[in-house]
Design a protein around this motif. Structure first.
Motif, PDB file in Angstrom:
ATOM      1  N   ASN A 183      -3.549  -7.945  -7.539  1.00 37.89           N
ATOM      2  CA  ASN A 183      -3.792  -7.638  -8.945  1.00 37.89           C
ATOM      3  C   ASN A 183      -4.675  -6.403  -9.138  1.00 37.89           C
ATOM      4  O   ASN A 183      -4.963  -6.020 -10.261  1.00 37.89           O
ATOM      5  N   PHE A 184      -5.111  -5.796  -8.031  1.00 36.90           N
ATOM      6  CA  PHE A 184      -5.929  -4.588  -8.136  1.00 36.90           C
ATOM      7  C   PHE A 184      -5.071  -3.419  -8.605  1.00 36.90           C
ATOM      8  O   PHE A 184      -3.885  -3.320  -8.256  1.00 36.90           O
ATOM      9  N   ASP A 185      -5.703  -2.522  -9.349  1.00 36.96           N
ATOM     10  CA  ASP A 185      -4.992  -1.288  -9.688  1.00 36.96           C
ATOM     11  C   ASP A 185      -5.141  -0.304  -8.540  1.00 36.96           C
ATOM     12  O   ASP A 185      -5.784  -0.583  -7.532  1.00 36.96           O
ATOM     13  N   LYS A 186      -4.568   0.876  -8.712  1.00 39.98           N
ATOM     14  CA  LYS A 186      -4.515   1.840  -7.617  1.00 39.98           C
ATOM     15  C   LYS A 186      -5.906   2.291  -7.182  1.00 39.98           C
ATOM     16  O   LYS A 186      -6.182   2.436  -5.986  1.00 39.98           O
TER      17      LYS A 186
ATOM     18  N   THR B 145       0.832  -1.209   0.000  1.00 36.77           N
ATOM     19  CA  THR B 145       0.000   0.000   0.000  1.00 36.77           C
ATOM     20  C   THR B 145       0.861   1.252   0.000  1.00 36.77           C
ATOM     21  O   THR B 145       0.574   2.223  -0.720  1.00 36.77           O
ATOM     22  N   TYR B 146       1.934   1.238   0.785  1.00 34.55           N
ATOM     23  CA  TYR B 146       2.822   2.401   0.854  1.00 34.55           C
ATOM     24  C   TYR B 146       3.471   2.671  -0.503  1.00 34.55           C
ATOM     25  O   TYR B 146       3.554   3.822  -0.957  1.00 34.55           O
ATOM     26  N   ARG B 147       3.924   1.587  -1.187  1.00 40.20           N
ATOM     27  CA  ARG B 147       4.555   1.771  -2.490  1.00 40.20           C
ATOM     28  C   ARG B 147       3.561   2.297  -3.519  1.00 40.20           C
ATOM     29  O   ARG B 147       3.904   3.106  -4.389  1.00 40.20           O
ATOM     30  N   GLN B 148       2.323   1.856  -3.407  1.00 33.58           N
ATOM     31  CA  GLN B 148       1.303   2.342  -4.325  1.00 33.58           C
ATOM     32  C   GLN B 148       1.050   3.837  -4.124  1.00 33.58           C
ATOM     33  O   GLN B 148       0.769   4.573  -5.072  1.00 33.58           O
ATOM     34  N   LEU B 149       1.185   4.278  -2.880  1.00 31.77           N
ATOM     35  CA  LEU B 149       0.934   5.692  -2.577  1.00 31.77           C
ATOM     36  C   LEU B 149       2.111   6.580  -2.956  1.00 31.77           C
ATOM     37  O   LEU B 149       1.919   7.727  -3.385  1.00 31.77           O
ATOM     38  N   THR B 150       3.313   6.080  -2.774  1.00 34.56           N
ATOM     39  CA  THR B 150       4.486   6.949  -2.876  1.00 34.56           C
ATOM     40  C   THR B 150       5.186   6.906  -4.230  1.00 34.56           C
ATOM     41  O   THR B 150       5.936   7.821  -4.561  1.00 34.56           O
ATOM     42  N   ALA B 151       4.993   5.846  -5.010  1.00 31.71           N
ATOM     43  CA  ALA B 151       5.732   5.748  -6.278  1.00 31.71           C
ATOM     44  C   ALA B 151       4.952   4.883  -7.254  1.00 31.71           C
ATOM     45  O   ALA B 151       4.182   4.011  -6.843  1.00 31.71           O
ATOM     46  N   PRO B 152       5.160   5.118  -8.543  1.00 31.59           N
ATOM     47  CA  PRO B 152       4.490   4.261  -9.539  1.00 31.59           C
ATOM     48  C   PRO B 152       5.054   2.841  -9.483  1.00 31.59           C
ATOM     49  O   PRO B 152       6.238   2.631  -9.232  1.00 31.59           O
ATOM     50  N   VAL B 153       4.190   1.876  -9.720  1.00 29.86           N
ATOM     51  CA  VAL B 153       4.597   0.471  -9.650  1.00 29.86           C
ATOM     52  C   VAL B 153       5.195   0.047 -10.983  1.00 29.86           C
ATOM     53  O   VAL B 153       4.624   0.298 -12.053  1.00 29.86           O
ATOM     54  N   THR B 154       6.373  -0.584 -10.935  1.00 32.11           N
ATOM     55  CA  THR B 154       7.039  -1.090 -12.140  1.00 32.11           C
ATOM     56  C   THR B 154       6.568  -2.508 -12.419  1.00 32.11           C
ATOM     57  O   THR B 154       6.509  -3.348 -11.520  1.00 32.11           O
TER      58      THR B 154
ATOM     59  N   GLN C  63      12.869  -4.226  -7.707  1.00 30.79           N
ATOM     60  CA  GLN C  63      12.692  -3.715  -6.354  1.00 30.79           C
ATOM     61  C   GLN C  63      11.501  -4.408  -5.695  1.00 30.79           C
ATOM     62  O   GLN C  63      10.620  -4.957  -6.370  1.00 30.79           O
ATOM     63  N   SER C  64      11.500  -4.349  -4.393  1.00 29.38           N
ATOM     64  CA  SER C  64      10.377  -4.906  -3.640  1.00 29.38           C
ATOM     65  C   SER C  64       9.092  -4.191  -4.025  1.00 29.38           C
ATOM     66  O   SER C  64       9.067  -2.972  -4.211  1.00 29.38           O
TER      67      SER C  64
ATOM     68  N   ASN D 226      -7.833  -5.061   5.376  1.00 30.35           N
ATOM     69  CA  ASN D 226      -6.853  -5.767   6.208  1.00 30.35           C
ATOM     70  C   ASN D 226      -5.943  -4.787   6.930  1.00 30.35           C
ATOM     71  O   ASN D 226      -5.656  -4.941   8.128  1.00 30.35           O
ATOM     72  N   ASN D 227      -5.481  -3.749   6.215  1.00 31.00           N
ATOM     73  CA  ASN D 227      -4.637  -2.728   6.846  1.00 31.00           C
ATOM     74  C   ASN D 227      -5.385  -2.010   7.965  1.00 31.00           C
ATOM     75  O   ASN D 227      -4.840  -1.757   9.045  1.00 31.00           O
ATOM     76  N   PHE D 228      -6.643  -1.691   7.691  1.00 33.85           N
ATOM     77  CA  PHE D 228      -7.445  -0.980   8.692  1.00 33.85           C
ATOM     78  C   PHE D 228      -7.621  -1.831   9.953  1.00 33.85           C
ATOM     79  O   PHE D 228      -7.460  -1.347  11.080  1.00 33.85           O
ATOM     80  N   VAL D 229      -7.953  -3.114   9.761  1.00 33.57           N
ATOM     81  CA  VAL D 229      -8.176  -3.994  10.922  1.00 33.57           C
ATOM     82  C   VAL D 229      -6.879  -4.159  11.718  1.00 33.57           C
ATOM     83  O   VAL D 229      -6.882  -4.109  12.957  1.00 33.57           O
ATOM     84  N   PHE D 230      -5.785  -4.334  11.015  1.00 36.26           N
ATOM     85  CA  PHE D 230      -4.506  -4.512  11.702  1.00 36.26           C
ATOM     86  C   PHE D 230      -4.153  -3.274  12.532  1.00 36.26           C
ATOM     87  O   PHE D 230      -3.743  -3.378  13.692  1.00 36.26           O
TER      88      PHE D 230
END
Length: 766
Positions: A705-708, A395-404, A420-421, A721-725
């Motif tokens: 496989n979801f897009d942004k 989620t953080y990578r999706q927010l901060t940088a385009p996914v390769t 990259q990860s 899942n992030n919210f519950v955690f």
């Protein structure tokens, strides 16, 4: 005058003289027939008195009803006499069997029985077992008064506790009377049964006990006030709160797999229900308080307990220990909860109400502890089973940088990419295999793999044990006709001839004449079956060459058998293998008629050698594969979930009978001729070696496989899942902080209270 004195002396001392002259009954002697152990002295006195009428009445149930006599005592229905004798000594428990818990009480060698639970008044009883002796012995000498039966003595008095007090149960009845007085403020007489009313002594004893006034005085009764109620934790059990909380969390986690909004709605309802359940307070019954004046008879600080009457105790808070005396000589004002018997005030200064009024009520942490522990457990479970950190990273990578996104169809190019990860990767590669150290269970059409490897640099076929490239001698061993065997006319004739000779020998032996069945069994033995073996010379030369290449078991035994197959006129021993080989080279078409069992033994040895050769080749191939897997310069991929890897040759590796096919499978891995891999996923971890990709970890979770736009929608499983955690962690942290804060606040409150009490030490003996 002298006659009168003589008559008086005779009358007074006659019973004693008769008792001395008449011997004791035999059964009484039997009670003491054992020799007392050395150092265990028991003092026994002659009869000191007769049983009273009341004692006879109280003992009667034990003589009439055998159910009242506990095992292992043997019930006796009568006494030897009404004489009461006094005995003094240590009391011990005697276990007839170490494996059972039943025991006798003994004083010396005399078994004694305690009616009406009088054993509780034995002084100095040690509760622990001795190391070598399975008996328990009192630490102090006890004095008992007993009457005798044929098997044991019945105790009518132990130390200062008599049968009347025990049988009438005066202690418990007085305790109940005082308990009723504590509740009602009225001292009611102890009720008498009809049997007790009929006996003057019983009536007198019970009446005297009943008329004893408690040593404390009840001044008035009231309901506890708001300050006293404030120290009660009104938190409910928390079961509904925790159950709703856990169900709410689990419902949101299951949404990731079932994609149903019903689960979200149910989870929200569970969270609301959990909040409501957390604020519901349990009902506290109205507590009444007795205001009394009482002396402190005894103080047990370790139990936080005061005795204000011989049969009545009350309890006080732990932090009041330093301010309460061991005992007091004058009555003290006390306020005590009627049902809880909790001391609410004592003297002029010790007061729960004043503490709450001046310093507030203590803070309660029960619900906080439940939520913190539950939250911690849920956090750990989510961390390990839902890949929560991985989802946060994605989620953080999706927010901060385009996914390769990488499209890869060549493993060599894969090693040189700057992956990259959290990059997305689509693989379409060949020449992969599952980790052979962790081979999965067999499936119908595919392998189930967690880790795969790539053969970047296939091995030259000349360096492998490929079957077509094996030495000719080893290949020939696998031909089914290496030994040619058949039964011709010569074999038939020799078989019949030998059979007749041996049958005649058998018939001439006396033992076979007496046992016809044994005779027939010997004649039918396989020993008399023969077969002709051809091309023995070729077999010798083949195994000589093969065993020189691979000297595996059972080469030596095969050589011995082949040497035996040489003609008898060769005069070559089985130990001289070079001579056997030379003979085979100079003689062709060697054949010999041999026992069928010997031929079968040779075939079994050859089959074992074939298997051992293939197993050795398979072992060598697997060793090379393991070296490839451990090579940092090679490439491996670890999957977070198992994947299906299709390989047309993999089925053979599970069949122990298809060793050649197994060898082909492992050689195929080394040659780079294996399965293809076509899969997509998210890179969760990358390892480099010498500047090139060495290891990848890929998650094939379909949620990635979801897009942004889909990722940050309210129906996104990853977002939920992030919210519950985060929610679980937040609840756990908040409650952990509250626990620490409340404990510190309670400790500071107690310190202030105790400091103020120290400045106002109560003098109870003014």
């Amino acid at each position: 005058m002298l006659y009168i004195l003589a008559i008086i002396f005779f009358v007074v001392y006659l019973p004693s003289l008769v008792k001395e002259i008449i011997p004791k009954p035999k059964i009484l002697n039997d009670l003491y027939k054992e020799k007392p152990p050395e150092g265990d002295v028991v003092i026994r006195e002659n009869a000191i008195r007769q049983l009273t009428e009341e004692e006879v009445i109280l003992l009667k149930p034990y003589l009439d009803n055998e159910d009242l006599i506990s095992h292992p005592y043997q019930w006796e229905s009568s006494l030897i006499s009404l004489d009461v004798m006094r005995i003094t000594g240590y009391i011990e428990k005697d276990y007839p069997s170490v494996s059972h818990y039943d025991y006798y009480y003994k004083m010396g060698n005399l078994r004694i029985f305690f009616p009406y639970r009088m054993a509780g008044r034995i002084k100095g009883f040690n509760k622990g077992f001795h190391d070598e002796d399975p008996r328990i012995k009192s630490d102090y000498i006890n004095t008992a008064e007993v009457v005798l039966t044929k098997s044991y003595a019945i105790v009518v008095k132990i130390n200062h506790y008599g049968l009347l007090e025990a049988g009438l149960n005066l202690y418990d009845r007085k305790e109940r009377q005082i308990g009723d007085f504590w509740q009602t403020g009225k001292l009611k007489p102890i009720p008498l049964s009809s049997a007790e009313s009929a006996n003057e002594t019983f009536t007198q004893l019970i009446t005297e006990e009943s008329e004893k006034v408690p040593t404390f005085e009840i001044l008035n009764k009231r309901e506890n006030n708001q300050f006293e109620t404030a120290i009660e934790d009104r938190s409910n059990s928390g079961i509904l709160m925790i159950a709703s909380y856990v169900l709410g969390v689990m419902g949101l986690l299951f949404f990731e797999h079932f994609q149903s909004l019903v689960l979200v709605v149910c989870s929200i309802i569970c969270f609301i229900l959990s909040i409501i359940a957390s604020v519901i307070k349990r009902e506290i019954h109205t507590e009444h308080v007795n205001h009394i004046k009482a002396q402190i008879k005894c103080n047990w600080p370790s139990y936080q307990k005061l005795r204000i009457d011989t049969k009545f105790d009350v309890y006080y808070p732990e932090y009041w220990k330093p301010f309460l005396p061991k005992k007091s000589d004058i009555p003290i004002d006390m306020q005590i909860g009627i049902y809880s018997r909790q001391l609410l005030s004592c003297g002029d200064y010790l007061s729960i109400s004043e503490e709450v009024k001046n310093y507030g009520a203590p803070k309660f942490i029960y619900h906080n502890v439940l939520l913190a522990i539950t939250g911690l457990i849920l956090t750990v479970l989510m961390f390990f089973f839902t890949n929560a950190i991985e989802k946060f990273d994605f989620t953080y990578r999706q927010l901060t940088a385009p996914v390769t996104t990488w499209q890869i169809d060549d493993e060599k190019n894969l090693k040189n990419l700057s992956i990259q990860s959290m990059d997305r990767i689509n693989l379409d590669l060949s020449s992969v295999w599952c980790d052979i150290n962790n081979m999965p269970s067999k499936k119908d059409d595919y392998l189930q793999c967690n880790k795969i490897f790539f053969n970047i640099n296939p091995i030259d076929s000349s360096k492998l044990n490929l079957f077509p490239l094996l030495p000719q001698s080893i290949q020939e061993i696998y031909h089914s006709n290496i030994f040619k065997m058949k039964k011709d006319l010569e074999v038939f004739v020799m078989t019949r001839l030998k059979k007749k000779i041996l049958d005649a020998r058998i018939d001439n032996k006396p033992i076979f004449k007496d046992y016809p069945k044994l005779n027939q069994d010997f004649k039918n033995e396989k020993l008399f079956q023969l077969i002709k073996i051809y091309d023995i010379d070729k077999a010798i030369l083949t195994f000589d060459d093969s065993c020189n290449h691979l000297n595996l078991e059972p080469c030596d035994r095969i050589k011995n058998w082949l040497a035996i197959l040489l003609p008898e006129d060769s005069s070559i021993g089985s130990y001289n293998w070079p001579a056997v080989v030379d003979y085979a080279k100079s003689h062709h078409d060697i054949q010999k008629i041999e026992k069928l069992t010997s031929a079968e033994n040779i075939e079994r040895l050859v089959a074992q050698y074939r298997k051992n050769v293939l197993e050795q080749f398979i072992f060598d191939a697997k060793e090379k594969i393991v070296m490839l897997q451990n090579d940092e310069n090679n490439l491996s991929i670890q999957f977070t979930n198992s994947i299906q890897l299709y390989d047309k040759n993999y089925k053979n590796i599970y069949d122990n009978e298809m060793l050649k096919e197994q060898l082909d499978y492992y050689n195929g891995i080394l040659l780079g001729n294996n399965a293809n891999l076509k899969i997509s996923g998210i890179v969760t971890n990358v390892s480099y070696h010498n500047g090139a990709v060495s290891k990848l970890t890929i998650s094939t979770d379909p949620n990635y496989n979801f897009d942004k736009n889909q990722l940050f929608s309210f129906s996104s499983p990853i977002l939920i899942n992030n919210f519950v955690f985060l929610l679980v962690i937040l609840i756990t942290l908040i409650n952990s902080i509250l626990i620490i804060w409340k404990k510190i606040a309670n400790q500071q409150r107690l310190q202030i209270i105790m400091y103020n009490y120290k400045n106002k030490i109560v003098k109870f003996t003014d």
